[in-house]
Design an enzyme around this catalytic site. Structure first.
Site: not given
Ligand code: XMP
Length: 510
Positions: A221-227, A366, A167, A54, A169, A81-82
Site C-alpha cells: 500500500s506504500g504504508g509502513v506495515d506492508s513495506s 506500530k 491506571h 474496563g 499504564e 481499575c476494573y
C-alpha cells in the site's frame, strides 16, 4: 513463550498500552480477551497476569469476568481499575456503586509498604477513571494505598496478588512506569529477552519454514506495515515474493510514482503496479454515501488485486502487513464492531483465492514495526509516515468523488504535508491531511469575486488512534498553509482548521 506477561482484556481502551509498556521493559506481553479459557492462558506459560480496566461494572449481571482459579495458579496477578474491582469481587471483598467516581489526576497515598510500590514516594499523582468503588477488601488481603478516603490499592502478601484502582499504564500516573516495572521485573521476575533483532532473525526462519520454495504475493500500500512486511519477506525468500501495488486514483499526489521509485532505489523486490484509476473513479461516479463509497472501493480493490494475483503462477501464500493492534481489535471483548479498521487487515482473505496467509508482523505494535523497519534499512521517511486509510481520498472528499475534486484535494494535501515536513512538525503529529468539503463559498481574488470549495486542514495527536486530540499547530504555520493552499490551488478559496477531538468526532471526516 516463557517469561511473558498476559494482559486480560476487559474492554479498556488502555489494554494495548499496558502490553506496550511491558514490552518497553524488554519483556514479551500479549493481550487475551477475558473470554479466553484458563488453558489458553496457561499455554503461554505466563510469568505474570495483568487484569485490565474496563467500562462495565462488576455489579451488573452480564459483567465480564474470569475464572476465580486465576488467583490460585501461583502466578502473580495485578488488577488495574476494573481488574481491581473484579479481584475484590471474586475474592470475597465488597464493591459498591460510587457516589461520583474519581476521574482524572488524583493524589495517591501509600498506606502500607508493599513491593509493588518500591521506589514510589509516599504521596504521588495517579490517573483515575472509575465509578464503582471497593469498600471492603477480601480476607487475608491488606490495604496498601488510598486516594482521599477511598481504597486505592490492596494486595495479598503471600499469593502475590496486587490491585490498584488507578491506571499505572498512562503517562499521567507519575510513577506508573516504576509500578509496572516492579510488577514485571521484580515480582514476576521476568527476564528482559524481548528484542527486535531476535524477532527479525526468528521471523525470517519462520517464514522460510512455512513457505518453503512456494511463491508469495503481497499487497503493497506504500504504508509502513506492508513495506516492512515486504522487506522482511524479501530477506527470507528473495524472489519468491511478488508485490502488487494498486493505484486506485485515490492516493496522495504522486504517491504511486514515489512508492515505485523508493522500491526501485532501495530494495530488490519485484513490484507490479496496476493502474486502476479509471476503474475506481468510474465506479464512484454519483455515489455520495460514505459507507457505500467504502464498500465500492474495498470491493473494487479485491477484484483488481485478484485479477493481478491470478496471473502469478504457483502462488500459494498471501502475505499481509497485519499488526498486533489489528489482531487485538478484531478479538477484543467489545467485538470487531467496536473498531473500524479490523476488517481491513484481519480475515479479509477472499475464499476463492485458496491462498494461505503469512503475517510476519502479527505480534508487533506500530512503534515496534517502525523499529524493525529501521533495522531492516528502510528509509526513515517511509518508516515514519502517517497512516493512510485504505479508501484513501475517497473518504476525504465529502460527497461525490470526481477526478476534478481528487486533483484539487491532492494539491492542497501535498502543500500541507510539505509545510509540516519543512517546519519539522510532521513527526510531532500522528496523522495529518486535508479534507475537501462539497461546500462553495464566496471569496475575492484580486478584483474578482470567487465561488469555490472549502478545504479543511486536519491534524490529530494520538497514541492509539482510538482517542485523539487536535494538534496545537502554531498560528503562523496555519496561516502559511492556508495562504499557500488558497493561492496555489485553483478551486479552493477558503481553509478551515478542524479543532474537534475524538471522541465525539473521528479523525477522518467520513
Ligand atoms: P477514525 O476516523 O475512525 O480513524 O477516527 C481512526 C484511524 O483509522 C483510519 N481509518 C481507516 N483506515 N480504512 C482504513 O484502512 C478505513 O475505512 C478507515 N477509516 C478510518 C484513520 O485514517 C485513522 O488512522
Amino acid at each position: 513463550m516463557k517469561n511473558s506477561i498476559i494482559v486480560i482484556d476487559f474492554g479498556s481502551q488502555y489494554n494495548q498500552l499496558i502490553a506496550r509498556r511491558v514490552r518497553d521493559f524488554g519483556v514479551y506481553a500479549e493481550v487475551f480477551p477475558c473470554t479466553s479459557s484458563l488453558n489458553e492462558i496457561l499455554a503461554l506459560e505466563p510469568a505474570g497476569i495483568i487484569l485490565s480496566g474496563g467500562p462495565s461494572s462488576v455489579l451488573s449481571k452480564d459483567a465480564y469476568t474470569i475464572s476465580q482459579e486465576i488467583f490460585e495458579l501461583g502466578i502473580p496477578v495485578l488488577g488495574i481499575c476494573y481488574g481491581m474491582q473484579l479481584t475484590a469481587h471474586l475474592a470475597g471483598g465488597k464493591v459498591v456503586k460510587g457516589k461520583q467516581g474519581e476521574y482524572g489526576k488524583t493524589l495517591f497515598e501509600i498506606t502500607h509498604h508493599c513491593e509493588l510500590f518500591e521506589g514510589v514516594p509516599a504521596v504521588s499523582t495517579v490517573w483515575m477513571s472509575h465509578f464503582d468503588e471497593v469498600i471492603e477488601i477480601p480476607e487475608d488481603f491488606l490495604i496498601c494505598g488510598k486516594s482521599q478516603s477511598e481504597i486505592a490499592a490492596f494486595y495479598h502478601p503471600k499469593k502475590k496478588i496486587y490491585a490498584v484502582q488507578f491506571h499505572p499504564e498512562v503517562s499521567h500516573t507519575e510513577f506508573g512506569e516504576q509500578i509496572l516495572k516492579n510488577f514485571v521485573l521484580n515480582i514476576c521476575q521476568c527476564e528482559k529477552n524481548w528484542e527486535l533483532k531476535n524477532f527479525i532473525e526468528y521471523q525470517i526462519q519462520e517464514i522460510r519454514d512455512k513457505v518453503g520454495d512456494k511463491k508469495v504475493i503481497l499487497g503493497l500500500s506504500g504504508g509502513v506495515d506492508s513495506s516492512v512486511a515486504s522487506v522482511l519477506l524479501q530477506k527470507a525468500i528473495a524472489n519468491q515474493l511478488t508485490c502488487i501495488f494498486v493505484d486506485t486514483g485515490l492516493l496522495r499526489l504522486n504517491e504511486a510514482e514515489l512508492v515505485m521509485k523508493t522500491y526501485a532505489e532501495n530494495f530488490d523486490i519485484q513490484v507490479i503496479k496496476v493502474d486502476a484509476r479509471n476503474r475506481f473513479l468510474d465506479k464512484l461516479a454519483g455515489i455520495t454515501d460514505p459507507e457505500q463509497k467504502r464498500k465500492i472501493i474495498g470491493h473494487e480493490f479485491i477484484e483488481v488485486f485478484n485479477e493481478e494475483a491470478s496471473k502469478i503462477e504457483n502462488a500459494s501464500f498471501l502475505a499481509q502487513g497485519t499488526i498486533y493492534p489489528d489482531v487485538i481489535e478484531s478479538q477484543s471483548v467489545k467485538g470487531p464492531s467496536a473498531t473500524i479498521k479490523s476488517h481491513h487487515n484481519v480475515g479479509g482473505l477472499p475464499e476463492d483465492m485458496h491462498l494461505e496467509l503469512v503475517e510476519p508482523l502479527r505480534e508487533l505494535f506500530k512503534d515496534e514495526v517502525r523499529k524493525v523497519g529501521i533495522e531492516l534499512g528502510i528509509p526513515a521517511e517511509m518508516v515514519y509516515r502517517h497512516p493512510f486509510p485504505g479508501p484513501g481520498l475517497g473518504i476525504r472528499i465529502l460527497g461525490e468523488v470526481t477526478p476534478e475534486k481528487v486533483e484539487i484535494l491532492q494539491k492542497a494535501d501535498a502543500i500541507f504535508i510539505q509545510e509540516l515536513r519543512n517546519s519539522g512538525l510532521y513527526e510531532q503529529v500522528s496523522q495529518a491531511f486535508v479534507v475537501l468539503l462539497p461546500v462553495k463559498s464566496v471569496g475575492v481574488m484580486g478584483d474578482e469575486r470567487t465561488y469555490e470549495y472549502t478545504a479543511v486542514v486536519r491534524s490529530a495527536d494520538t497514541i492509539d488512534f482510538m482517542s485523539a486530540t487536535w494538534s496545537r499547530l502554531p498560528y503562523d504555520f496555519l496561516e502559511k498553509v492556508s495562504s499557500r493552499i488558497i493561492n496555489e490551488v485553483q478551486g479552493i478559496n477558503r481553509v478551515a482548521y478542524d479543532i474537534s477531538s475524538k471522541p465525539p468526532a473521528t479523525i477522518e471526516w467520513e
